[in-house]
Scaffold this active site. Sequence first.
Site, PDB file in Angstrom:
ATOM      1  CG  ASP A  67      -1.943  -1.269   1.343  1.00  0.00           C
ATOM      2  OD1 ASP A  67      -1.930  -1.926   0.220  1.00  0.00           O
ATOM      3  OD2 ASP A  67      -2.216  -1.390   2.495  1.00  0.00           O
ATOM      4  NE  ARG A  68       1.199   7.821  -3.731  1.00  0.00           N
ATOM      5  CZ  ARG A  68       1.146   8.149  -4.593  1.00  0.00           C
ATOM      6  NH1 ARG A  68      -0.078   8.176  -5.217  1.00  0.00           N
ATOM      7  NH2 ARG A  68       2.045   9.108  -5.115  1.00  0.00           N
TER       8      ARG A  68
END
Length: 229
Positions: A67-68
């Site tokens: 995830d970012r």
Amino acid sequence: MKTISTKNNLQVLHEDNHIIVINKRVGDIVQGDKTGDKPLSDVVKEYIKEKYNKPGEVFLGVVHRLDRPTTGIVVFARTSKALSRLNDLFKNRETQKTYWAVVKNKPAEASAKLVHYLKRNEKNNTSKAHSKEVPDSKIASLDYTIIRELNNYYALEINLHTGRHHQIRAQLAAIGSPIKGDLKYGADRSNLDGGIHLHARKLTLTHPVTKELLEITAPVPNDPIWKAI
């Protein structure tokens, strides 16, 4: 402030002819998406092209994602042979992934196995952890151990048994211990850099070509809470 990875500051943890392993920073996006921001895969291609003076297009295969707002280990394939074998390793769960997370609320048990049924909501890009099976849900399991008690926080070591969308974030939120900075899953405030305190710390896998056992560890971000762990 966050620092995005570039070809000049890339944190390379392992590199050979077949694979390259990167320590992802907060805000790095592994693969291109609707934001149009430059993905880490393109940055790694630029790094390889320059370092090895490669003409033309550089081959790079994306094997898995983080995830970012998360940091830590991301593996890319440098050859098509490595890519197909790595895809099989990850799909068949023949890799061991260890994460570190920092939470504000202490879990009820010092260590436990969590099993939930995760249902993904595409509209707001979240997953909700249910204690019983619901339509379109997938089973998710992990175990965690509290490894350090800090002044206001608790550091957990997590081993994943399944690889679901936002799994660690949703499961920890479900037991009342959302990850520090993770507004999406119930944290009370965001982190200054927009990240969350979730770090892909260690990966153990068999090299897709040489068959040697690789154990790769990613240093934690340069942040006072991580450094205290």
